[in-house]
Design an enzyme around this catalytic site. Sequence first.
Site, PDB file in Angstrom:
ATOM      1  N   ASP A 228      44.513  41.266  38.334  1.00  0.00           N
ATOM      2  CA  ASP A 228      44.558  42.510  39.087  1.00  0.00           C
ATOM      3  C   ASP A 228      44.833  42.131  40.549  1.00  0.00           C
ATOM      4  OD1 ASP A 228      44.512  45.098  39.968  1.00  0.00           O
ATOM      5  OD2 ASP A 228      42.719  45.656  38.853  1.00  0.00           O
TER       6      ASP A 228
HETATM    7  C1  BGC Z   1      44.501  48.406  40.114  1.00  0.00           C
HETATM    8  C2  BGC Z   1      45.504  48.089  39.040  1.00  0.00           C
HETATM    9  C3  BGC Z   1      46.894  48.288  39.575  1.00  0.00           C
HETATM   10  C4  BGC Z   1      47.071  47.378  40.788  1.00  0.00           C
HETATM   11  C5  BGC Z   1      48.448  47.464  41.404  1.00  0.00           C
HETATM   12  C6  BGC Z   1      44.794  47.693  41.422  1.00  0.00           C
HETATM   13  O1  BGC Z   1      44.061  48.263  42.465  1.00  0.00           O
HETATM   14  O2  BGC Z   1      43.211  48.091  39.655  1.00  0.00           O
HETATM   15  O3  BGC Z   1      45.301  48.910  37.916  1.00  0.00           O
HETATM   16  O4  BGC Z   1      47.853  48.025  38.589  1.00  0.00           O
HETATM   17  O5  BGC Z   1      46.145  47.763  41.769  1.00  0.00           O
HETATM   18  O6  BGC Z   1      48.639  48.643  42.092  1.00  0.00           O
END
Ligand code: BGC
Length: 790
Positions: A228
């Site tokens: 993540d």
């Molecule tokens: C989220 C993810 C997301 C990523 C990219 C993170 O804050 O938890 O689900 O894909 O950001 O935007």
Amino acid sequence: MGELSDDDLSERVARLPLERKVRLLTGASMFTLRGEEAVGLAPMAFSDGPTGVRGLEFTGGPLTCLFPNATLLASSWRRETAAEVGRLLAEEAERQRIHVVLGPTVNLHRSPLGGRLFEAYSEDPLLTGVLAAAYVAGLQERGVGACVKHLVANESETDRTSVDSVVDERTLREVYLLPFEIAVQDADPWSVMAAYNDVNGVPATEQDDVVNRILKGEWGWTGLVMSDWFATTSAAPAANGGLDLVMPGPTGPWGPALVAAVEAGEVAESVVDDHLRRLLRLAGRVGALDEPRTWREDVPHPGGPERREQLTRLAADGMTVLANDGTLPLARDVRIALIGRPALETTCMGGGSASVRAPHQVSIAEGLTGATDRVAVVDGVDVRSRPRPGRDGMRVRLYGASGTLLDDRHSEEARTIIGMHGEALAEPVARVELSAPLPAGRLRIGVLGVAHARITAGDASFEVTLDAVSDDVGADVLRPPGWQTDVVLPEPAELVAELTGREMVAVGLVAEPTPPTDDDAIAAAVAAAREADVAVVVVGLTEEQETEVADKSTLALPGRQDELVAAVAAAAARTVVVVNAATPVLMPWRDEVDAILWAGLPGQEGGHAVAAALLGAIEPAGRLVTSFPAADGAAPAWEVVPTDGRLVYDEGVFVGYRGYAARRAPAPAYWFGHGLGYGSWEYGEVTLDDGLLSVDLTNTSPRASREVVQVYLQPDPADADDQPVRLVGWTTVDLDAGERRDVDVALDPRALRTWADGRWSRLTGGRLLVARGLGDLRGEVPYSPPPPGR
Ligand code: BGC
């Protein structure tokens, strides 16, 4: 595009020295990866996410379709719906040249307080896994990769980057890993995202046990695990733990540190090679290796008629009739008083990384007034407490420390992000100036961002300091703090906010007419309700509650919405409540109204979909994907605030309806699986033959309708303390008025197992319940497992 052999992948990997291998294992920017000619690798592009393909920018990117949110889509319980969404998202990705879409989210609805439940399908692992697999298959059949997220035990947002989710192995296997297992088994997703949280004391980005042993080992999965965003904090432990790719880039904890770890013998070079093989395999699958892929050029416009039909249907199909005394569907000639702030400002999506820049967001007021001309629209009480960006754009000027103007641009939205997309600026931004014209009148003005701000509007001026709410950088970007106030402007003026502070910030302007007072709104609503044949009150949540980065603290509707419903119900001949929320809310007035339609966060065509559902043009055939508690705290799992950094999943496998059925919480207001649709159903004989359950089903209503035949296993009473009731299969079926059919439901063997002593074993037996949610049982048949070997 296609599958490369392991030999081919290894041969390519062997062409690169260590540094150049490692360089590829961290992103190139926020949403892109590096290419490498020596191995035929082209740069790849990723985009969020579950409810639309936002593209490479957090804000200000291209217009793109805003889909109904995940719980609303899942409420159809239809594999075909999830597959269609996957196919449509692939087209949206193709329009933007995106190789991997960062979805679906398969975390479960553990506590109803979880802020991000709107993005995830359900409280049930089988329903979640099966729908996720269909979505992944739909996406990948068009050559766009899916990324199943977030592995694992990532069910709430409080302290999300530091919380340790403590989950016993059986619960992990039977509940939280099961959707991942089903998606892997049935649809082979090309990537998976490792979560922010720790799992049993080990960061999800270093989970040797979950990633190496289970996902890549036991399940034999060949895809790529990415972190993540900003989640990775180590080099050797993460690389050895099975993480293949650090996101985002261009910097991060790998690079030279990982090279050094290999040189020091802490990480075997073969481990790096495996990460790179997986990355190249992904590239091969999405067409970023050797020959560049061809992208579909003829994708329908996101706001055009084809998408409008698709997104209206997908939203309306999942809407769920929670209660109905016959008032719904509304006759076309009734006089309607449509009441409520969410009728005028419908919340079409949740907040955070799942939000997109939609071509339009049709409010319920627009949708219903377009469908019938007998509607009087009345505003309702306030539903928000946080400042939010205005509806129009703004001018953004960036200055360097020396006062040099670095950039001067117009932003279509009243929020933007500074410095995250690698803009080529001559020097770092030291000051940001946002401005927008204001009309005369009573206005609400303000600013968003982590900064010190000086705000002027006409003669009024203010100075505020807005501090970061946590040390999660994502929170500053996705949910920046804000400040607002009401002013009266005698004549048009310019709103100017000058911000100084941290370099990387999401900033925005608040500028909107001051809304009426709640007392005035309630009085006007009551008066309108008296004049109408039926009052339709729209209540709901907004992206203040349905959001990444924060959890809820109550399921009560914000503001004085309950009071509004009660007042209208007392005055109106008939009252229908439309709930514009993705997740459970409390409905203290539910016995005082004639019908309740749960409408989710319905996406860009939301208002059209609600109108179609209310008027019966499309049957709202949804069934709840999560139980609705009767009161705050009355749920098998509730707490989302960690204690000493730990969030213990101590309800174990008794989550959601499984826990309610075992009386571990007071009965819910509405059960998982509940939903009335507009038909009525007679269930006849239930038989079981060779793992296939069959039900004699008749649509006894005068209209075509859709039923969801749900089958649950109630384990033997001897096991009941240890083995919860669980969904083991379902079938959706469309029957004409009066039609009768034998409906088959296949039982999924993955829900008929239990995990004990480090292995799966079959449940010994019990009863199969045929139910329209566990509050409405329609038949049963004894169950005993098939003989071993079958
Ligand atoms: C989220 C993810 C997301 C990523 C990219 C993170 O804050 O938890 O689900 O894909 O950001 O935007």
